[in-house]
Design a protein around this motif. Structure first.
Motif, short mmCIF file in Angstrom:
data_model
loop_
_atom_site.label_atom_id
_atom_site.label_comp_id
_atom_site.label_asym_id
_atom_site.label_seq_id
_atom_site.Cartn_x
_atom_site.Cartn_y
_atom_site.Cartn_z
N GLN A 263 30.48 43.47 33.01
CA GLN A 263 31.05 44.70 32.45
C GLN A 263 31.87 44.40 31.20
O GLN A 263 31.80 45.13 30.20
CB GLN A 263 31.89 45.41 33.52
N ARG A 264 32.65 43.31 31.24
CA ARG A 264 33.43 42.94 30.06
C ARG A 264 32.51 42.53 28.92
O ARG A 264 32.79 42.83 27.75
CB ARG A 264 34.40 41.82 30.40
N HIS A 268 33.43 46.74 28.28
CA HIS A 268 34.32 47.53 29.13
C HIS A 268 35.60 46.77 29.43
O HIS A 268 35.66 45.54 29.33
CB HIS A 268 33.62 47.91 30.44
N SER A 269 36.62 47.50 29.85
CA SER A 269 37.89 46.87 30.21
C SER A 269 38.59 47.75 31.23
O SER A 269 38.16 48.87 31.51
CB SER A 269 38.78 46.67 28.96
N ALA A 273 35.95 47.78 34.23
CA ALA A 273 35.48 46.41 34.46
C ALA A 273 36.05 45.90 35.78
O ALA A 273 36.58 44.80 35.87
CB ALA A 273 35.89 45.50 33.31
#
Length: 291
Positions: A263-264, A268-269, A273
């Motif tokens: 995800q990162r 994303h964060s 994530a």
């Protein structure tokens, strides 16, 4: 004119356009920037390799022409191998008229390119398309679709039109690549820019395509499934594996950590994530069917 995308933003743009990407070690920082700045960038330049199995050559270069020789190599099966990022030895010097046409996003000038006056390595994203360039070596549909997606991804990210896509043969009289119609490719890019990105068709060597998203609730403590093993293998292939042993069929903290890394990688964060698969990130992971 535009500032080049960051390497991470560039990779995200390719994947958002449905490009199948292989990231080779160190590609984000492998470049020729010590020879001068990369940018401002004005467009995408396409080449053919005039050879086979060209990934290592394009990464490392050759005697008298150090690598990388491009940002990405587009293979016959449509996979895009990222080998460098930044200023690369792909374009050389080319026509001022061609450069101005790209800069202004106007039609390419007719006839032969003018004198070699502008350093294209400064101003273009360069991509090599694997082909012998002899007029007999075919460009498979999957490869041409990948060329279209790559060019569109960069144009979409910079809000450029297809007039920002140029062939090496349109840049300098010294070159004949790529050996397909650039007008036809720009038409394809124009059509794609008019719509939203769509995922690619499953590759032919993946029977049955990809596993559909099973829902976030599927990934609960104690869940056992071959799907979890297949997911873990894909995460490891993407460089996101966080397994001491495995991956295996039971959902675990290592699976969650690995998925969070994926995800990162997608940009994303925070809560986006958290390591629990969602539909968008799952669809981009492309887990092969398990049955």
């Amino acid at each position: 004119m535009a500032t080049p995308l960051s390497a991470d933003a560039f990779a995200r743009a390719l994947r958002a356009e449905g490009v199948r990407v292989v990231e080779h070690d160190g590609w984000r920082t492998r470049n020729r920037n010590h020879m001068g700045p990369w940018g401002p960038v004005n467009g995408v330049m396409l080449h053919h390799t005039a050879g086979r199995d060209s990934v290592a050559l394009c990464r490392n270069g050759m005697t008298g022409l150090p690598g990388p020789l491009c940002i990405g190599v587009i293979a016959k099966d449509g996979t895009v191998h990222l080998v460098g990022y930044g200023r690369t030895n792909h374009a050389g010097r080319g026509s001022r008229a061609a450069y101005e046409a790209v800069r202004k996003e106007s039609a390419q000038p007719g006839g032969r390119p003018g004198p070699d006056a502008v350093d294209g390595n400064v101003h273009f994203y360069g991509f090599e398309i694997e082909n012998l360039g002899n007029g007999r070596d075919p460009y498979p549909d999957a490869q041409l679709a990948a060329v279209e997606r790559v060019a569109t991804a960069v144009c979409r990210a910079h809000d450029w039109s297809s007039a920002s896509v140029i062939g090496h043969k349109e840049w300098t009289i010294r070159k004949i690549d790529p050996s397909f119609s650039m007008a036809a490719m720009r038409t394809r890019v124009t059509r794609r820019l008019g719509g939203r990105p769509t995922p690619p068709a499953p590759p032919a060597h993946t029977p049955g395509g990809y596993e559909p998203f099973p829902g976030a609730a599927f990934f609960a403590a104690g869940r056992r499934s071959p799907l979890i093993t297949a997911m873990g293998r894909r995460l490891a292939a993407e460089g996101c594996g966080r397994y001491a042993v495995g991956p295996g069929p039971q959902w675990s903290d290592a699976d969650r950590a690995s998925y969070a890394a994926w995800q990162r990688k997608l940009g994303h964060s925070g809560a986006d994530a958290d390591g629990i698969p969602g539909r968008a990130s799952w669809d981009r992971l492309r887990v092969p069917r398990t049955a």
